[in-house]
Design a protein around this motif. Structure first.
Motif, mmCIF file in Angstrom:
data_model
loop_
_atom_site.group_PDB
_atom_site.id
_atom_site.type_symbol
_atom_site.label_atom_id
_atom_site.label_comp_id
_atom_site.label_asym_id
_atom_site.label_seq_id
_atom_site.Cartn_x
_atom_site.Cartn_y
_atom_site.Cartn_z
ATOM 1 N N UNK A 343 0.832 -1.204 0.000
ATOM 2 C CA UNK A 343 0.000 0.000 0.000
ATOM 3 C C UNK A 343 0.871 1.260 0.000
ATOM 4 N N UNK A 344 1.980 1.207 0.733
ATOM 5 C CA UNK A 344 2.886 2.360 0.762
ATOM 6 C C UNK A 344 3.516 2.584 -0.614
ATOM 7 N N UNK A 345 3.918 1.506 -1.271
ATOM 8 C CA UNK A 345 4.513 1.630 -2.610
ATOM 9 C C UNK A 345 3.501 2.199 -3.598
ATOM 10 N N UNK A 346 2.273 1.751 -3.519
ATOM 11 C CA UNK A 346 1.237 2.257 -4.423
ATOM 12 C C UNK A 346 0.997 3.750 -4.212
ATOM 13 N N UNK A 347 1.083 4.187 -2.960
ATOM 14 C CA UNK A 347 0.800 5.588 -2.643
ATOM 15 C C UNK A 347 1.970 6.517 -2.964
ATOM 16 N N UNK A 348 3.213 6.022 -2.792
ATOM 17 C CA UNK A 348 4.369 6.915 -2.842
ATOM 18 C C UNK A 348 5.360 6.643 -3.970
ATOM 19 N N UNK A 349 5.425 5.404 -4.479
ATOM 20 C CA UNK A 349 6.525 5.043 -5.371
ATOM 21 C C UNK A 349 6.069 4.502 -6.727
ATOM 22 N N UNK A 350 4.886 4.851 -7.153
ATOM 23 C CA UNK A 350 4.372 4.384 -8.441
ATOM 24 C C UNK A 350 5.182 5.018 -9.566
#
Length: 364
Positions: A343-350
């Motif tokens: 979820x963090x990757x989807x929010x910040x590192x897409x």
């Protein structure tokens, strides 16, 4: 926006991988071409056919291979070639601001816009005071050759403002992006550990091996993949052999990094120096794998301590072993933190957001 601008991407690296920074470089180029730009590349070495075929960029960009800009002759060749290309925009990576390359391009192509993505967490804490003062003065002086900086983390942006005296309005922070389809989450959980790095002392791989030796004393010997090459590789192999860490494998530099993350109990980023960002950590989170990383630099922006992994003191192999033991003994804990990491990757590192924001900086 510039009318059909010519962008030159210059990076002191040889793009041998299908992950890491290569995705950012080529996907930004693809987006820029889509918006009407012409793009050419300058690298420290040739682009392998597998990489060209994988990204298959439209517009027939040229690929210039030069020697590394780490010698006077290499720097001269870089300065001459970049100036010869007469670009409207230069997007540069891993080239020092202090030195001859960027100031020469600034002088020879004065109308061009120079954008430098800063991936390097340099600092002057270990230098004598007089040398640190001189280094800071030189950095601030040469920084004026760059029109705009893209900082890969707030940590780097702060350093640019503090050490290089770069005004805040000349800095845009864009975290390195991850292809969320290629690095897709996996709900299955195996029992192996994975670390992807360039094996030199400051990356802390020896600390990871020492932590594995501690785990062995505690009766745990998880399978471990240490991916990457570098000057310390043979020393690490020797230490693993002498310590009886027979479960540790060194696959080298691989194009199929996601397959080693898939199902991992945890990923490990044991850096001793302040990483500018920590892309391997972000890639692991994208795959739903929790990360144990050192509490240094930009890694603190990638891993949310106690939520998507753990941050431990750099060089503390006991603390690293303690954190890994939590995941080894409790796969459900690993799975829950891995889901939070995705979820963090989807929010910040897409990667798509990263590409859009960088292309906007280059073309506007």
């Amino acid at each position: 926006m510039l009318n059909a601008p010519h962008i030159v991407v210059g990076a002191h690296l040889t793009p041998k991988k299908l992950g890491s920074i290569e995705y950012q470089l080529f996907e930004v180029a693809r987006e820029a071409i889509h918006r009407g730009a012409k793009v050419d590349f300058v690298f420290s070495g040739p682009v392998p056919s597998k990489v060209r075929e994988h990204f298959s960029l439209p517009g027939q960009p040229s690929f210039v291979a030069l020697p590394p800009p780490t010698t006077p002759d290499g720097r001269k060749q870089w300065a001459v070639e970049l100036a010869r290309l007469r670009a409207d925009v230069y997007w540069l990576h891993f080239l020092p601001v202090v030195g001859s390359v960027i100031p020469t391009v600034r002088r020879d192509v004065p109308a061009a816009r120079i954008v430098l993505t800063d991936h390097v967490s340099r600092g002057f804490a270990k230098q004598p005071l007089w040398r640190a003062t001189l280094s800071r003065w030189r950095a601030a002086h040469y920084a004026k050759s760059v029109d705009h900086y893209i900082a890969v983390s707030d940590f780097i942006a702060k350093r640019l403002r503090g050490f290089d005296r770069v005004p805040a309005d000349r800095i845009t922070t864009v975290h390195n992006g991850v292809d969320l389809q290629r690095f897709s989450a996996d709900t299955e959980r195996g029992d192996h550990l994975t670390s992807v790095t360039y094996m030199r002392p400051e990356k802390g791989t020896r600390v990871f091996l020492e932590a594995l030796a501690v785990l062995k004393e505690r009766g745990m010997s998880p399978q471990c993949f240490l991916l990457g090459e570098g000057p310390e590789l043979e020393r690490h192999r020797q230490y693993a052999s002498e310590s009886g860490l027979t479960q540790v494998q060194f696959p080298g530099e691989r194009l199929d990094v996601p397959s080693f993350f898939r199902g991992a109990r945890a990923a490990v980023v044991p850096s001793l120096w302040p990483e500018a960002f920590g892309l391997a950590a972000a890639e692991a989170l994208a795959m739903g794998v929790p990360v144990v990383a050192s509490r240094v630099g930009g890694l603190q922006e990638v891993v949310e301590d106690g939520v998507s992994g753990y941050l431990v003191p750099p060089g503390d192999h006991e603390a690293l072993a303690d954190a890994l033991e939590r995941f080894i003994r409790d796969p459900d804990h690993s799975r829950q933190m891995g889901q939070a990491g995705r979820r963090r990757a989807e929010a910040l590192f897409d990667l798509r957001d990263c590409v859009r924001r960088i292309t906007d900086v280059l073309l506007n």
